[in-house]
Design a protein around this motif. Structure first.
Motif, mmCIF file in Angstrom:
data_model
loop_
_atom_site.group_PDB
_atom_site.id
_atom_site.type_symbol
_atom_site.label_atom_id
_atom_site.label_comp_id
_atom_site.label_asym_id
_atom_site.label_seq_id
_atom_site.Cartn_x
_atom_site.Cartn_y
_atom_site.Cartn_z
ATOM 1 N N TRP A 10 22.617 11.712 52.060
ATOM 2 C CA TRP A 10 22.325 12.869 52.907
ATOM 3 C C TRP A 10 22.596 12.490 54.356
ATOM 4 O O TRP A 10 21.675 12.235 55.133
ATOM 5 C CB TRP A 10 20.858 13.308 52.733
ATOM 6 C CG TRP A 10 20.501 13.560 51.304
ATOM 7 C CD1 TRP A 10 19.828 12.739 50.461
ATOM 8 C CD2 TRP A 10 20.831 14.729 50.539
ATOM 9 N NE1 TRP A 10 19.715 13.310 49.215
ATOM 10 C CE2 TRP A 10 20.318 14.541 49.237
ATOM 11 C CE3 TRP A 10 21.512 15.923 50.821
ATOM 12 C CZ2 TRP A 10 20.471 15.488 48.220
ATOM 13 C CZ3 TRP A 10 21.656 16.869 49.821
ATOM 14 C CH2 TRP A 10 21.137 16.644 48.537
ATOM 15 N N THR A 13 24.572 21.531 51.798
ATOM 16 C CA THR A 13 23.690 21.294 50.654
ATOM 17 C C THR A 13 22.500 20.448 51.075
ATOM 18 O O THR A 13 22.653 19.486 51.833
ATOM 19 C CB THR A 13 24.460 20.572 49.524
ATOM 20 O OG1 THR A 13 25.626 21.333 49.227
ATOM 21 C CG2 THR A 13 23.619 20.444 48.272
ATOM 22 N N THR A 14 21.330 20.830 50.616
ATOM 23 C CA THR A 14 20.126 20.029 50.809
ATOM 24 C C THR A 14 19.534 19.745 49.433
ATOM 25 O O THR A 14 20.046 20.233 48.430
ATOM 26 C CB THR A 14 19.065 20.770 51.639
ATOM 27 O OG1 THR A 14 18.585 21.879 50.859
ATOM 28 C CG2 THR A 14 19.642 21.291 52.951
ATOM 29 N N ARG A 15 18.449 19.001 49.406
ATOM 30 C CA ARG A 15 17.825 18.726 48.100
ATOM 31 C C ARG A 15 17.369 20.018 47.428
ATOM 32 O O ARG A 15 17.188 20.070 46.234
ATOM 33 C CB ARG A 15 16.608 17.812 48.283
ATOM 34 C CG ARG A 15 16.983 16.418 48.734
ATOM 35 C CD ARG A 15 15.829 15.448 48.486
ATOM 36 N NE ARG A 15 16.174 14.132 48.981
ATOM 37 C CZ ARG A 15 15.780 13.654 50.157
ATOM 38 N NH1 ARG A 15 14.992 14.372 50.931
ATOM 39 N NH2 ARG A 15 16.157 12.455 50.545
ATOM 40 N N SER A 48 21.724 25.305 48.609
ATOM 41 C CA SER A 48 23.091 25.167 49.070
ATOM 42 C C SER A 48 23.558 26.509 49.619
ATOM 43 O O SER A 48 23.136 27.554 49.140
ATOM 44 C CB SER A 48 23.927 24.739 47.871
ATOM 45 O OG SER A 48 25.259 24.578 48.255
ATOM 46 N N LEU A 56 16.865 26.433 52.002
ATOM 47 C CA LEU A 56 17.300 25.035 52.086
ATOM 48 C C LEU A 56 16.160 24.055 52.315
ATOM 49 O O LEU A 56 16.372 22.844 52.330
ATOM 50 C CB LEU A 56 18.316 24.896 53.229
ATOM 51 C CG LEU A 56 19.576 25.765 53.106
ATOM 52 C CD1 LEU A 56 20.345 25.785 54.413
ATOM 53 C CD2 LEU A 56 20.456 25.254 51.974
ATOM 54 N N THR A 57 14.945 24.552 52.558
ATOM 55 C CA THR A 57 13.840 23.655 52.910
ATOM 56 C C THR A 57 12.925 23.435 51.711
ATOM 57 O O THR A 57 12.887 24.245 50.788
ATOM 58 C CB THR A 57 13.019 24.235 54.071
ATOM 59 O OG1 THR A 57 12.554 25.542 53.687
ATOM 60 C CG2 THR A 57 13.849 24.352 55.330
ATOM 61 N N VAL A 88 15.792 18.377 57.918
ATOM 62 C CA VAL A 88 16.109 18.532 56.507
ATOM 63 C C VAL A 88 17.348 17.684 56.195
ATOM 64 O O VAL A 88 18.412 17.927 56.760
ATOM 65 C CB VAL A 88 16.401 20.018 56.179
ATOM 66 C CG1 VAL A 88 16.644 20.196 54.690
ATOM 67 C CG2 VAL A 88 15.255 20.913 56.656
ATOM 68 N N ALA A 139 20.699 16.595 54.717
ATOM 69 C CA ALA A 139 21.733 17.526 54.252
ATOM 70 C C ALA A 139 23.075 16.830 54.115
ATOM 71 O O ALA A 139 23.287 15.739 54.649
ATOM 72 C CB ALA A 139 21.849 18.682 55.247
#
Ligand SMILES: Nc1nc2c(c(=O)[nH]1)N[C@H]1C(S)=C(S)[C@@H](COP(=O)(O)OP(=O)(O)OC[C@H]3O[C@@H](n4cnc5c(=O)[nH]c(N)nc54)[C@H](O)[C@@H]3O)O[C@H]1N2
Ligand SMILES: Nc1nc2c(c(=O)[nH]1)N[C@H]1C(S)=C(S)[C@@H](COP(=O)(O)OP(=O)(O)OC[C@H]3O[C@@H](n4cnc5c(=O)[nH]c(N)nc54)[C@H](O)[C@@H]3O)O[C@H]1N2
Ligand code: SF4
Ligand SMILES: [Mo]
Length: 746
Positions: free
Chosen positions: A621, A674-676, A679, A716-717, A734, A736
């Motif tokens: 990330w 994209t984050t955990r 997207s 995304l959070t 965050v 990413a």
């Protein structure tokens, strides 16, 4: 005709005047209201197109709605809506307990009057737990302030010698009156200085004398280094502290051990710059400080709030012109009892610390999505959009779907309203009496009861009326309760005051007081201002708690003062001064008239920073996303009409030129972000104002009116990314990654 009102797009609520068209609806022109006691004619660019909130493409609702089996909504009458909601809330109370009914919201940036009536509804159904956006921004700071001072503080930027902004971009987000003018005044005065701590060279940083372009998420190291320099170089206000503060020795002992150079490296800020800032702060006659979302929605936020306060307390910047103060208030907001960690109220399922009466936003979904017997079963949402504004929208939607009952009071068919069982439509803030409780000016504080500027459509009801009807449908209040108070109100204010005091003696009735006032005193008020009834009690409270300030503002003394203050508020459509304090008032509002520097749990956490592994970037990330930045055309989710935005209509992702070059993209290209947790596809804007590795999305986009515009940040959070003390989110931090999207993918 020009009519006075206020801008509702940020907490400043600048006074405006609206030229209403011949049709009685259109906002032909808007200008700043010179008679407004705080803004004095000032507005920013955002106010001038407020007509689009009133008459634009916003998804306005004008009938109560009930969701059908198939998920669509049908219009129903008010009587049906109120009796069905009251019956269902009553049933939940009787089977699971009233404390499983959760209340969220109570006002956005300019509308707190309706929320002032909500305690009556909560009491009528036995509800206990509540929250609002404050529990994802300010609660950490409230708790720290309660522990150190016993009250909240604000700062006097207009008169300060040095202004320090920590994770705050007032040029865009304001937060104090006439912000852009005040910033420019400081910038052009060679005797004054501005310091900005922000990873971005913001519009505010451009005006600053010192910009500490901190590595995202490492403010705790930078501020600790700054505080440590003050101690290690003997720059603290020793005499002042001896007179006013406790706990100096403990704090000094910890700060002496701080490896300043090391922390500056961690924060990636030049040590000489940090030392220069410490010297400038120490030399100033007055320093005003504002910490905001850049740190409050970030790693170590509560710890940062503590160290930030140490910086201005160690240098004696409290209770004098140009420094921090404790404002007066008509309706107090955000005060916390300041329980030591491990004590005080907790949320029923997760056991999260409740600060200022608010459950942390980030645990709400968790408190619902469980089979724990104390889980929330119903939610009443008033003037808020939690399905959009809380972390992890997908889980929030799931949580709302799991509830037995969701009721939303709003003006528009919001992302949250679409998930409700019932939607209750309210007049807009230009169609009713309304007020903000975010009034923190000093030495002269203000209050602005706005009068309606246009008529409300048939079919909507103001919030005080909705609460009154819900309370009555619950059976908690009847005509029998009203009759004696009505008779007293007819006889006069003194008679009413006496009768009302009698009612307050009954604790069961006390919590219903707002509705009692609305139904009895309300109809006797001039201009049809019954919604202002709750302010009558507030005005008397204000005069009782702060007789000197109210007298100096011109309202006399004794019982009469409260009455005069109330009359001035009701009859002052441009806003009025309510109190005129002297600097001693700030000291009187402290817990014991003194400052407490040593908050043991936080001080030991500061000491322990040395032993903690320095935060590393996870190679999977490589970017830090700030999800929800304030820009020239953002206003939370209040402005739903996308055509309002003159610039950046879709809310681009900002990134440094270095990163863009490396990724092979340029302004206007689309990337996959994209984050955990989620997207999104978004167009980028490349800029030399950002550090490499840091990217940012605007706040308040991703709303769907007819179609969706831009990226909704909270898709995304993640809810678990939150502060260990206050539970506030890390929206500005965050992890990413980005992939370019080739033109063929479009
Ligand atoms: N135009 C506009 N104004 C608004 C609002 C709006 O939606 N639009 N909303 C209002 C509301 S509700 C609020 S709470 C306020 C918030 O007002 P602000 O807190 O000023 O707003 P933000 O832009 O969210 O964040 C401030 C700054 O934090 C910085 N930041 C990001 N990461 C870090 C970090 O790691 N460290 C530091 N030190 N800084 C960092 C960002 O670069 C940004 O400049 O604004 C109010 N005013
Ligand atoms: N990722 C991320 N999330 C964030 C933030 C961030 O920076 N990043 N910022 C956070 C912050 S600081 C805040 S303050 C919150 C804001 O988020 P919320 O607290 O959810 O509030 P708003 O977006 O201001 O929405 C206010 C609602 O009130 C409605 N409304 C307007 N006028 C009236 C009225 O007169 N009566 C009624 N009943 N309703 C009305 C509007 O239609 C809107 O639905 O978002 C938070 N969420
Ligand atoms: S957005 Fe804020 S600063 Fe700008 S005019 Fe409105 S209330 Fe004033
Ligand atoms: Mo906010």
């Amino acid at each position: 005709m020009w009519k006075p009102s206020a801008c509702i797009l940020c907490e400043c609520n600048c006074g405006i005047e609206v030229l209403v068209g011949d049709d009685g609806r259109s906002f032909d022109k808007i200008r700043g209201d010179k008679l407004h006691p705080a803004s004095a004619g000032y507005t920013c660019n955002k106010a001038l197109r407020l007509g689009l909130h009133q008459n634009g493409n916003t998804g306005r609702i004008t009938h109560p709605l009930r969701r059908k089996e198939d998920g669509t909504f049908e219009e129903i009458g008010w009587d049906t809506a109120i009796s069905e909601i009251a019956a269902r809330l009553g049933a939940i109370r009787d089977t699971c307990g009233g404390e499983t009914i959760f209340y969220y919201g109570g006002g956005g940036q300019g509308n707190h009057l309706g929320g002032a009536y909500s305690p009556a509804t909560l009491a009528a159904f036995g509800a206990r737990y509540r929250s609002s956006a404050l529990a994802q921004e300010k609660t950490g700071e409230f708790w720290v302030s309660a522990r150190m001072l016993g009250n909240m503080t604000r700062a006097d930027f207009e008169h300060c010698e040095v202004a320090l902004f920590v994770g705050k971009n007032p040029y865009q987000s304001h937060g104090f009156p006439r912000a852009r003018s005040v910033l420019k005044e400081i910038a052009k005065d060679p005797a004054r200085s501005m310091v900005v701590i922000d990873p971005v060279r913001t519009e505010t940083a451009e005006l600053a004398d010192f910009h500490l372009q901190v590595r995202p998420g490492t403010d705790v190291y930078l501020l600790t280094a700054l505080a440590a320099v003050l101690v290690q170089e003997d720059l603290v206000a020793a005499d002042w502290l001896a007179e006013h503060a406790d706990g100096l020795d403990a704090v000094t002992a910890v700060l002496r051990q701080v490896p300043v150079s090391e922390y500056c490296v961690t924060a990636d800020v030049d040590e000489t710059l940090v030392r220069a800032v410490a010297a400038r702060i120490a030399a100033a006659d007055s320093v005003a400080v504002f910490e905001d979302l850049g740190v409050q929605m970030n790693r170590d936020s509560t710890l940062v709030s503590y160290v930030e306060k140490l910086v201005w307390l160690l240098t004696g910047n409290f209770g004098k012109r140009g420094a921090q103060y404790v404002p007066s208030s008509l309706v107090p907001l955000g005060r916390d009892r300041g329980y030591p960690d491990g004590q005080g109220p907790r949320s029923p399922v997760v056991g999260a610390k409740i600060i200022s009466g608010l459950v942390p936003c980030n645990v709400i979904a968790e408190e619902i999505l469980t089979d724990h017997p104390a889980r929330y079963r119903a939610m009443l949402v008033e003037s808020a959009n939690p399905a959009h504004s809380l972390a992890d929208s997908a889980t929030m939607r799931e949580a709302l779907a799991a509830l037995e009952l969701v009721v939303v009071i709003d003006v528009a068919m919001t992302e949250t309203a679409r998930l409700a069982h019932y939607v209750l439509p309210a007049p807009t803030q230009f169609e009713k009496f309304e007020a903000t409780f975010f009034n923190f000016d000093f030495p002269r504080n203000v209050f602005h009861l706005r009068h309606p500027v246009v008529a409300a459509p048939e079919g909507v009801l103001p919030e005080p009326e909705i609460h009154a009807r819900l309370v009555e449908a619950s059976g908690a209040l009847t005509e029998e309760d009203y009759a004696p108070l009505r008779a007293a109100a007819q006889a006069g204010r003194a008679e009413f005051a006496q009768a009302f005091l009698g009612v307050l003696a009954d604790p069961a009735k006390r919590r219903l007081a707002p509705v009692l006032l609305y139904r009895t005193l309300g109809p006797t008020l001039p201009h049809d201002a019954s919604a202002a009834a709750v302010l009558w009690m507030a005005a008397h409270e204000c005069a009782r708690k702060n007789p000197a300030g109210v007298e100096k503002a011109g309202y006399g003394t004794g019982l009469e003062a409260g009455e005069r203050l109330f009359e001035a508020i009701v009859n002052g459509p441009h806003g009025v001064h309510i109190t005129h304090d002297d600097h001693d008032a700030s000291w009187r509002r402290l817990l014991r008239g003194r400052i407490n520097l040593d908050v043991p749990e936080l001080l030991s956490a500061v000491a322990a920073l040395r032993d903690r592994a320095v935060p590393q970037q996870d190679p999977d990330w490589p970017f830090v996303l700030s999800a929800g930045e304030r820009r020239a055309f953002t206003a939370n989710t209040i402005m739903r009409d996308p055509s309002w935005r003159r610039r950046d209509p879709d809310g681009r992702l900002r990134m440094s030129v270095t990163d863009a070059t490396r990724l092979g993209v340029t302004t206007g290209d689309r990337v996959r972000l994209t984050t955990r947790r989620g997207s999104a596809e978004v167009a980028v804007d490349t800029t030399d104002t950002m550090r490499a590795g840091h990217i940012s999305l605007p706040n308040g986009l991703g709303l769907t009116v007819r179609e969706r515009t831009g990226v909704a940040p909270n898709e995304l959070t993640a809810a678990e990314d939150r502060d260990e003390w206050a539970g506030t989110p890390w929206h500005k931090h965050v992890p990413a990654r980005l992939e370019p999207i080739g033109p063929e993918a479009l």
